[in-house]
Design an enzyme around this catalytic site. Structure first.
Site, PDB file in Angstrom:
ATOM      1  CD  GLU A 116      -1.602   8.338   8.241  1.00  0.00           C
ATOM      2  OE1 GLU A 116      -1.298   9.409   7.716  1.00  0.00           O
ATOM      3  OE2 GLU A 116      -0.760   7.552   8.708  1.00  0.00           O
ATOM      4  CB  CYS A 129      -2.703  -2.233   8.455  1.00  0.00           C
ATOM      5  SG  CYS A 129      -2.162  -1.632  10.064  1.00  0.00           S
ATOM      6  CB  CYS A 136      -1.529   5.757  20.163  1.00  0.00           C
ATOM      7  SG  CYS A 136      -1.218   4.174  20.998  1.00  0.00           S
ATOM      8  CB  CYS A 140       5.400   2.328  21.679  1.00  0.00           C
ATOM      9  SG  CYS A 140       4.199   1.268  22.543  1.00  0.00           S
ATOM     10  CB  CYS A 143       5.270   3.386  17.654  1.00  0.00           C
ATOM     11  SG  CYS A 143       3.749   3.408  16.682  1.00  0.00           S
ATOM     12  CB  CYS A 366       5.412  -2.000  10.856  1.00  0.00           C
ATOM     13  SG  CYS A 366       5.053  -2.473  12.550  1.00  0.00           S
TER      14      CYS A 366
END
Length: 387
Positions: A116, A129, A136, A140, A143, A366
């Site tokens: 994305e 962005c 990933c 985290c 996130c 975010c």
């Protein structure tokens, strides 16, 4: 600790999946790589650099998607190029537009994986962005992207291709230098940890900064890292862009939970790397990103610790109200608490803007990025009996 270190080490050398057999893609090649490829395909060496310049402008300034459009090349040479090379983009599988104008793109890349990218229009700028990995490895806990598995690193072509695809959508090709740019800023804050894919990110950003193509200033590009300490200096010396640190906590105990990479490189090691950053100055400050989590990291004591930790580092603190996602284990700090935190930081001499959440209605804010296909797979798995 013992369970996470091998994962982090492997991520530093994670291979990019090779492109299937077929024409070589020119998107993502450096100028030297493109020159070598053209010569190997029959372009005379004495003409190769000129040809690179011509093709480069067509791809990165005019947005050409095939060789037929390259009218300053002979018909025979265009046919020769078309038989050997490709000019590709990620496929736009879906585009969602938020009520605030934010656009989120679901992009399918070579091999069928999806990433994305998000375009955020503002009065004085337009920020894209982009992602550096499929998934990933950092997990985290605040996130959404961190809840999906890491598939592979993106190639330089797949990274810069996200910019090309967004410019296609915004019809932003071939404009005069004096025209307002819709994409004026790039942030490497999408899916993945950029410093676990350093070489591809570096090459993609060098292409982005090239004056005869996309021509974005290095100071209009920001790379955000969760703290891959050994690679931080290379950002300044080999890319030269601005640096952002995904910080989020003022003690190792809390950061270990929020940003698990902290168990490998703790706050002291991270801040030492920041102090040694090659381009650190008052005009090129490091941005410390700090997501505001209710009752976790938002106390006055946290704010006071934060300013002591970063003392002596030219910096600004980006305060980010937590953007919730389904099943998130945290809540957003109350506005009054965020304001009190910002006041302490500001009084210590640091700019502390509170980021306005954008694109929340399309899960584009975010920390919310997670590809639609991954969400669908997870939903199907959870719906199966016995799941």
């Amino acid at each position: 600790m013992t369970a996470i270190v091998p994962i982090l080490r492997d991520a530093l050398t994670l291979p990019r999946k090779p492109r299937a057999e077929g024409p070589r893609d020119l998107v993502g090649l450096t100028r030297e790589e493109m020159r070598d490829a053209l010569v190997a395909a029959g372009t005379p060496e004495n003409l190769a650099r000129m040809r690179v310049g011509q093709i480069w402008q067509w791809i990165y300034h005019k947005g050409a998607r095939d060789f037929d459009a390259m009218s300053n090349l002979s018909r025979d040479y265009r046919a020769q190029l078309a038989g050997t090379f490709a000019i590709s983009r990620p496929e736009v599988v879906a585009r969602e537009v938020s009520a605030d104008g934010t656009r989120k793109y679901l992009l399918r890349i070579d091999g069928g994986s999806e990433v994305e990218a998000v375009y955020i229009p503002e009065t004085d700028r337009g920020t894209l962005c982009i992602s550096s990995q499929v998934g990933c490895t950092l997990t985290c806990s605040f996130c959404h992207t961190g809840t999906q598995r890491l598939v592979r690193n993106l190639t330089a072509g797949e990274i810069v291709g996200q910019i090309l695809a967004a410019r296609d959508d915004l019809a932003e090709w071939g404009k005069a230098p004096t025209d307002k740019r819709l994409i004026s800023n790039i942030v490497l804050m999408g899916m993945g940890e950029p410093l676990y894919n350093f070489e591809a990110v570096r090459d993609a950003m060098r292409i982005t900064m090239d004056n005869e193509g996309l021509s974005l200033s290095r100071r209009r590009i920001t790379l955000s890292t969760s703290g891959v300490v050994p690679e931080i200096a290379r950002v300044g010396s080999e890319i030269g862009c601005l640096l952002a640190i995904s910080f989020h906590a003022t003690t190792d105990a809390v950061r270990d939970q929020l940003v698990p990479i902290n168990r490998k490189w703790n706050i002291t090691a991270l801040l030492d790397a920041c102090r040694a950053y090659p381009r650190l100055s008052n005009s090129e400050r490091i941005t410390f990103e700090y997501v505001m989590l209710k009752g976790i990291n938002d106390s006055d004591a946290d704010a006071r610790r934060l300013v002591k930790l970063i003392a002596g580092i030219p910096a600004k603190i980006n305060l980010i109200p937590f953007n919730p996602w389904p099943g998130a284990p945290y809540e957003r700090s109350d506005p009054e608490r965020i304001e009190a935190f910002a006041t302490i930081v500001n009084r210590a001499g640091y700019a502390s803007p509170v980021r306005t959440p954008r694109g929340e209605d399309i899960m584009a804010a975010c920390g919310q990025l997670k590809s639609a296909s991954e969400r669908a797979r997870r939903a199907r798995a959870e719906a199966r009996p016995g799941a």
